[in-house]
Design a protein around this motif. Structure first.
Motif, PDB file in Angstrom:
ATOM      1  N   ALA A   1       0.829  -1.208   0.000  1.00 51.08           N
ATOM      2  CA  ALA A   1       0.000   0.000   0.000  1.00 51.08           C
ATOM      3  C   ALA A   1       0.863   1.258   0.000  1.00 51.08           C
ATOM      4  CB  ALA A   1      -0.942  -0.009   1.207  1.00 51.08           C
ATOM      5  N   PHE A   2       1.930   1.280   0.806  1.00 51.62           N
ATOM      6  CA  PHE A   2       2.825   2.440   0.835  1.00 51.62           C
ATOM      7  C   PHE A   2       3.551   2.620  -0.497  1.00 51.62           C
ATOM      8  CE2 PHE A   2       2.632   2.498   5.549  1.00 51.62           C
ATOM      9  CZ  PHE A   2       2.516   3.864   5.740  1.00 51.62           C
ATOM     10  N   GLU A   3       4.112   1.534  -1.028  1.00 51.95           N
ATOM     11  CA  GLU A   3       4.853   1.645  -2.282  1.00 51.95           C
ATOM     12  C   GLU A   3       3.953   2.093  -3.428  1.00 51.95           C
ATOM     13  OE1 GLU A   3       6.956  -2.012  -2.990  1.00 51.95           O
ATOM     14  OE2 GLU A   3       8.439  -1.571  -1.429  1.00 51.95           O
ATOM     15  N   ALA A   4       2.763   1.560  -3.499  1.00 50.18           N
ATOM     16  CA  ALA A   4       1.841   1.943  -4.570  1.00 50.18           C
ATOM     17  C   ALA A   4       1.450   3.414  -4.456  1.00 50.18           C
ATOM     18  CB  ALA A   4       0.599   1.053  -4.539  1.00 50.18           C
ATOM     19  N   ALA A   5       1.195   3.885  -3.236  1.00 47.70           N
ATOM     20  CA  ALA A   5       0.856   5.296  -3.050  1.00 47.70           C
ATOM     21  C   ALA A   5       2.023   6.182  -3.453  1.00 47.70           C
ATOM     22  CB  ALA A   5       0.453   5.559  -1.596  1.00 47.70           C
ATOM     23  N   ASP A   6       3.228   5.796  -3.090  1.00 47.61           N
ATOM     24  CA  ASP A   6       4.425   6.557  -3.448  1.00 47.61           C
ATOM     25  C   ASP A   6       4.613   6.595  -4.966  1.00 47.61           C
ATOM     26  OD1 ASP A   6       6.615   8.100  -2.687  1.00 47.61           O
ATOM     27  OD2 ASP A   6       7.921   6.371  -2.372  1.00 47.61           O
ATOM     28  N   PHE A   7       4.428   5.472  -5.611  1.00 45.99           N
ATOM     29  CA  PHE A   7       4.500   5.380  -7.073  1.00 45.99           C
ATOM     30  C   PHE A   7       3.485   6.316  -7.730  1.00 45.99           C
ATOM     31  CE2 PHE A   7       2.492   3.295 -10.784  1.00 45.99           C
ATOM     32  CZ  PHE A   7       3.552   3.315 -11.678  1.00 45.99           C
ATOM     33  N   LEU A   8       2.255   6.274  -7.254  1.00 50.23           N
ATOM     34  CA  LEU A   8       1.213   7.142  -7.820  1.00 50.23           C
ATOM     35  C   LEU A   8       1.542   8.616  -7.600  1.00 50.23           C
ATOM     36  CD1 LEU A   8      -1.930   5.087  -6.816  1.00 50.23           C
ATOM     37  CD2 LEU A   8      -1.157   5.569  -9.149  1.00 50.23           C
ATOM     38  N   MET A   9       2.056   8.968  -6.438  1.00 47.71           N
ATOM     39  CA  MET A   9       2.415  10.356  -6.172  1.00 47.71           C
ATOM     40  C   MET A   9       3.545  10.811  -7.096  1.00 47.71           C
ATOM     41  SD  MET A   9       0.347  11.604  -4.196  1.00 47.71           S
ATOM     42  CE  MET A   9       1.246  13.118  -4.389  1.00 47.71           C
ATOM     43  N   ASP A  10       4.541   9.953  -7.313  1.00 51.51           N
ATOM     44  CA  ASP A  10       5.632  10.317  -8.219  1.00 51.51           C
ATOM     45  C   ASP A  10       5.105  10.549  -9.625  1.00 51.51           C
ATOM     46  OD1 ASP A  10       7.568  10.296  -6.257  1.00 51.51           O
ATOM     47  OD2 ASP A  10       8.253   8.259  -6.700  1.00 51.51           O
ATOM     48  N   TYR A  11       4.176   9.717 -10.061  1.00 49.33           N
ATOM     49  CA  TYR A  11       3.578   9.901 -11.386  1.00 49.33           C
ATOM     50  C   TYR A  11       2.792  11.211 -11.449  1.00 49.33           C
ATOM     51  CZ  TYR A  11       0.470   9.524 -15.328  1.00 49.33           C
ATOM     52  OH  TYR A  11      -0.216   9.805 -16.478  1.00 49.33           O
ATOM     53  N   LEU A  12       1.951  11.455 -10.456  1.00 50.06           N
ATOM     54  CA  LEU A  12       1.131  12.665 -10.454  1.00 50.06           C
ATOM     55  C   LEU A  12       2.000  13.921 -10.447  1.00 50.06           C
ATOM     56  CD1 LEU A  12      -1.678  11.599  -7.985  1.00 50.06           C
ATOM     57  CD2 LEU A  12      -1.956  12.115 -10.413  1.00 50.06           C
ATOM     58  N   LYS A  13       3.104  13.882  -9.750  1.00 50.93           N
ATOM     59  CA  LYS A  13       3.975  15.048  -9.637  1.00 50.93           C
ATOM     60  C   LYS A  13       4.725  15.331 -10.940  1.00 50.93           C
ATOM     61  CE  LYS A  13       5.859  18.122  -6.897  1.00 50.93           C
ATOM     62  NZ  LYS A  13       5.151  19.286  -6.514  1.00 50.93           N
ATOM     63  N   SER A  14       5.064  14.296 -11.701  1.00 54.08           N
ATOM     64  CA  SER A  14       5.931  14.515 -12.857  1.00 54.08           C
ATOM     65  C   SER A  14       5.296  14.250 -14.221  1.00 54.08           C
ATOM     66  CB  SER A  14       7.198  13.670 -12.727  1.00 54.08           C
ATOM     67  OG  SER A  14       6.854  12.305 -12.693  1.00 54.08           O
ATOM     68  N   ARG A  15       4.304  13.377 -14.310  1.00 55.85           N
ATOM     69  CA  ARG A  15       3.817  12.980 -15.627  1.00 55.85           C
ATOM     70  C   ARG A  15       2.324  13.155 -15.875  1.00 55.85           C
ATOM     71  NH1 ARG A  15       7.861   9.662 -17.902  1.00 55.85           N
ATOM     72  NH2 ARG A  15       9.695  10.941 -17.537  1.00 55.85           N
TER      73      ARG A  15
END
Length: 146
Positions: free
Chosen positions: A103-117
């Motif tokens: 759950a933490f890794e997936a949320a972090d992945f989604l946040m990185d995507y939202l911030k950059s792409r």
């Protein structure tokens, strides 16, 4: 999976309560909420633009990738557009999985995507005028780790 792109504010508490309600098979829920930051103290407002239809499709694709990659039971992405004031909620991500690491890794992945792409364009309006928010090298580097 629920993807929402809206202009109106959202109620974080209500969204968090509704997310994964009744799912007894999930042992971890992670939420993150981003707010409009006034780093220099002169932000009058931020405007967020997007292309309706294209934006939702892109968010659905990345949420589906996260759901598959981390075996998520639920995913929520809410992102606002339009004019926003400092301190307003701009977005929310929630992930639910059997175990906390996923759950933490997936949320972090989604946040990185939202911030950059994610296909959103941000313009800050301040005392000295307006300007588009540029991509940051740190955000791109964070996304590359995935």
């Amino acid at each position: 999976m629920r993807i929402v792109v809206q202009q109106a504010p959202f109620d974080f508490g209500a969204e968090a309560d509704r997310f994964a309600a009744g799912r007894t098979d999930l042992g971890a829920v992670v939420t993150f909420t981003g707010v409009v930051r006034d780093a220099d103290g002169d932000l009058q407002r931020m405007e967020i633009e997007h292309y309706p239809g294209m934006t939702e499709k892109a968010l659905e694709a990345i949420a589906q990738e996260a759901a598959t990659r981390w075996s998520l039971g639920e995913v929520l992405v809410i992102h606002r557009h339009g004019p926003l004031q400092a301190g307003e909620r701009i977005m929310m991500v929630a992930t639910a999985a059997r175990h906390r690491k996923a759950a933490f890794e997936a949320a972090d992945f989604l946040m990185d995507y939202l911030k950059s792409r994610a296909p959103f364009w941000k313009k800050e309006h301040g005392a000295d005028g307006a300007g588009w928010v540029a991509a940051r090298d740190e955000d791109e580097a964070a996304l590359r780790r995935w």
